[in-house]
Write a protein that holds these residues in place. Structure first.
Motif, mmCIF file in Angstrom:
data_model
loop_
_atom_site.group_PDB
_atom_site.id
_atom_site.type_symbol
_atom_site.label_atom_id
_atom_site.label_comp_id
_atom_site.label_asym_id
_atom_site.label_seq_id
_atom_site.Cartn_x
_atom_site.Cartn_y
_atom_site.Cartn_z
ATOM 1 N N SER A 141 5.460 -9.068 -0.087
ATOM 2 C CA SER A 141 6.909 -8.925 -0.202
ATOM 3 C C SER A 141 7.224 -7.573 -0.821
ATOM 4 O O SER A 141 6.412 -6.990 -1.537
ATOM 5 C CB SER A 141 7.517 -10.055 -1.030
ATOM 6 N N VAL A 142 8.433 -7.096 -0.518
ATOM 7 C CA VAL A 142 8.891 -5.800 -1.016
ATOM 8 C C VAL A 142 10.222 -5.999 -1.733
ATOM 9 O O VAL A 142 11.121 -6.673 -1.229
ATOM 10 C CB VAL A 142 9.074 -4.793 0.141
ATOM 11 N N MET A 146 13.274 -3.667 -3.364
ATOM 12 C CA MET A 146 13.799 -2.300 -3.288
ATOM 13 C C MET A 146 14.853 -2.082 -4.371
ATOM 14 O O MET A 146 15.595 -3.002 -4.706
ATOM 15 C CB MET A 146 14.455 -2.060 -1.919
ATOM 16 N N TYR A 157 14.110 -9.820 -1.636
ATOM 17 C CA TYR A 157 12.747 -9.590 -1.164
ATOM 18 C C TYR A 157 12.674 -9.615 0.355
ATOM 19 O O TYR A 157 13.248 -10.490 0.991
ATOM 20 C CB TYR A 157 11.804 -10.674 -1.697
ATOM 21 N N THR A 181 4.208 -3.996 6.136
ATOM 22 C CA THR A 181 4.923 -3.659 4.901
ATOM 23 C C THR A 181 5.120 -2.152 4.783
ATOM 24 O O THR A 181 6.228 -1.673 4.528
ATOM 25 C CB THR A 181 4.134 -4.188 3.680
ATOM 26 N N LYS A 182 4.056 -1.399 5.001
ATOM 27 C CA LYS A 182 4.123 0.066 4.895
ATOM 28 C C LYS A 182 5.002 0.669 5.996
ATOM 29 O O LYS A 182 5.727 1.629 5.752
ATOM 30 C CB LYS A 182 2.719 0.669 4.956
ATOM 31 N N ILE A 201 8.563 0.262 4.861
ATOM 32 C CA ILE A 201 8.877 1.213 3.794
ATOM 33 C C ILE A 201 9.088 2.611 4.358
ATOM 34 O O ILE A 201 10.039 3.304 3.983
ATOM 35 C CB ILE A 201 7.771 1.185 2.721
ATOM 36 N N PHE A 207 10.291 1.343 -3.999
ATOM 37 C CA PHE A 207 9.771 0.069 -3.512
ATOM 38 C C PHE A 207 8.661 -0.454 -4.414
ATOM 39 O O PHE A 207 7.858 0.324 -4.919
ATOM 40 C CB PHE A 207 9.170 0.248 -2.108
ATOM 41 N N ILE A 232 5.663 -3.355 -3.932
ATOM 42 C CA ILE A 232 5.002 -4.298 -3.033
ATOM 43 C C ILE A 232 4.285 -5.341 -3.885
ATOM 44 O O ILE A 232 3.534 -4.988 -4.802
ATOM 45 C CB ILE A 232 3.977 -3.594 -2.125
ATOM 46 N N TYR A 233 4.516 -6.621 -3.553
ATOM 47 C CA TYR A 233 3.877 -7.735 -4.253
ATOM 48 C C TYR A 233 2.997 -8.514 -3.288
ATOM 49 O O TYR A 233 3.312 -8.622 -2.096
ATOM 50 C CB TYR A 233 4.927 -8.712 -4.801
#
Length: 83
Positions: free
Chosen positions: A12-13, A15, A40, A49-50, A53, A65, A67-68
């Motif tokens: 998850s992200v 921001m 999220y 994910t990347k 972003i 950001f 990232i989890y």
């Protein structure tokens, strides 16, 4: 702000605006605790994910950001590109 239920391989992200520190929702608007939109964004892989972003950074270079992983551990912090 409730952390999403993630499967082991998901990420998850979160921001935020790097100038104010204000958390943003998935629509890049100010996140409000009483709203239904999550803060999220959830992804199926670190690659997705990347990509997300990188895409958002092109739209707004003032967003940072976090990232989890599924254990709610920070995988990476990515600073805003405008700095």
């Amino acid at each position: 702000m409730k952390f999403p239920n993630l499967k082991e391989y998901q990420f998850s992200v979160l921001m935020s605006n790097s100038e104010t520190g204000i958390i943003l929702n998935i629509d890049l608007a100010i996140h409000r605790q009483d709203e239904e939109k999550s803060a999220y964004s959830v992804f199926e892989s670190i690659e997705q994910t990347k990509e997300f972003i990188n895409k958002i950074s092109l739209i707004n270079d003032k967003i940072e950001f976090v990232i989890y992983d599924s254990k709610q551990q920070v995988v990476e912090f990515i600073a805003a590109k405008h700095s």
